[in-house]
Design a protein around this motif. Structure first.
Motif, PDB file in Angstrom:
ATOM      1  N   PRO A  46      11.336  15.750 -60.992  1.00 19.95           N
ATOM      2  CA  PRO A  46      10.088  14.764 -61.143  1.00 19.95           C
ATOM      3  C   PRO A  46       9.625  13.819 -62.299  1.00 19.95           C
ATOM      4  N   GLY A  47       8.851  13.341 -62.818  1.00 21.98           N
ATOM      5  CA  GLY A  47       8.842  13.072 -63.874  1.00 21.98           C
ATOM      6  C   GLY A  47       9.652  11.476 -64.021  1.00 21.98           C
ATOM      7  N   LEU A  48      10.578  11.101 -62.897  1.00 23.79           N
ATOM      8  CA  LEU A  48      11.702   9.845 -63.339  1.00 23.79           C
ATOM      9  C   LEU A  48      11.445   8.700 -62.415  1.00 23.79           C
ATOM     10  N   GLU A  49      11.476   7.538 -62.658  1.00 23.66           N
ATOM     11  CA  GLU A  49      10.746   5.948 -62.132  1.00 23.66           C
ATOM     12  C   GLU A  49      11.431   5.501 -61.538  1.00 23.66           C
ATOM     13  N   TYR A  50      11.535   3.828 -60.704  1.00 24.83           N
ATOM     14  CA  TYR A  50      12.810   3.111 -60.507  1.00 24.83           C
ATOM     15  C   TYR A  50      12.111   1.930 -60.420  1.00 24.83           C
ATOM     16  N   ILE A  51      12.903   1.169 -60.889  1.00 18.95           N
ATOM     17  CA  ILE A  51      12.817  -0.608 -60.820  1.00 18.95           C
ATOM     18  C   ILE A  51      14.174  -1.416 -60.032  1.00 18.95           C
ATOM     19  N   ILE A  52      13.410  -2.085 -59.306  1.00 19.15           N
ATOM     20  CA  ILE A  52      14.266  -2.741 -58.584  1.00 19.15           C
ATOM     21  C   ILE A  52      14.092  -3.903 -58.592  1.00 19.15           C
ATOM     22  N   VAL A  53      15.540  -4.659 -59.707  1.00 19.28           N
ATOM     23  CA  VAL A  53      15.660  -6.282 -60.021  1.00 19.28           C
ATOM     24  C   VAL A  53      16.375  -6.693 -58.951  1.00 19.28           C
ATOM     25  N   PHE A  54      15.520  -7.751 -58.375  1.00 20.62           N
ATOM     26  CA  PHE A  54      15.905  -9.038 -56.516  1.00 20.62           C
ATOM     27  C   PHE A  54      16.325 -10.123 -58.142  1.00 20.62           C
TER      28      PHE A  54
END
Length: 215
Positions: A46-54
């Motif tokens: 818990p507490g992590l996040e993601y970023i997708i770079v296209f």
């Protein structure tokens, strides 16, 4: 924890093509896959996040960045997940937001603006001044922007400034060196004490070097 990393990547491998082509899906499908990607990430920790770079070019790799949201106590969890990532020809996996490598366009004032909801800011137009540093603590700083009086009550402003700082410094350096950020209106008259924000890493390198030499 090994079982949880396996669980995350098993789900990811099953749906990686949908995630890679997320922008071509309809809105309902986009929400579906983003929800479950976040759900599996939170299940891992818990507490992590993601970023997708296209990528701008189709043949280039899509990048999945796992972020600890600047919380140092979560860095090891992010690194562990990235270490167990599968090797794929069309995906790149990155632990923590990394610093921007090329700032030439920012220094020249031709950088692309950040557009976040109803706020538009350019890194090249921001300046800062540190107002506390004792050689051991992280610095406190004031970031000055031209339109602070317009955006001052906008709850998205601190979020956007945090994103801009992470892009400049990287998540790890920001967590290690920055304690508190206050925002203020840019003075109408030139102030020689103000430093361009794109020189922040140079400033941090300098004071950290001085601190090391004094020890």
């Amino acid at each position: 924890m090994k079982n949880k990393t396996t669980h995350f990547w098993t789900w990811f491998l099953k749906h990686k093509n949908k995630l890679k082509n997320l922008m071509s899906l309809n809105h309902k499908e986009q929400k579906h896959y983003m929800f479950w990607l976040n759900w599996h990430l939170q299940f891992y920790f818990p507490g992590l996040e993601y970023i997708i770079v296209f990528p701008k070019v189709k043949k280039k790799k899509t990048q999945l960045i796992i972020s600890a949201k600047g919380k140092q106590e979560l860095f090891n969890m992010v690194i562990e997940l990235e270490k167990t990532a599968p090797r794929l020809w069309d995906w790149k996996f990155t632990a923590l937001v990394q610093p921007r490598q090329d700032i030439d366009d920012i220094e020249a004032g031709i950088d692309e603006p950040y557009i976040f909801n109803d706020i538009t800011l350019k890194t090249s137009e921001l300046k800062f001044i540190p107002f506390e540093y004792d050689g051991e603590k992280k610095i406190d700083m004031i970031v000055y922007l031209k339109n602070f009086t317009i955006y001052s009550h906008n709850k998205n402003l601190p979020v956007l400034i945090n994103i801009m700082l992470q892009d400049l410094l990287g998540e790890k350096s920001m967590a290690e060196n920055i304690s508190f950020v206050q925002l203020a209106q840019m003075p109408e008259q030139e102030n020689d004490e103000l430093i361009y924000l794109y020189d922040l890493q140079l400033y941090l390198d300098d004071i950290n070097k001085q601190s090391t030499n004094q020890q």
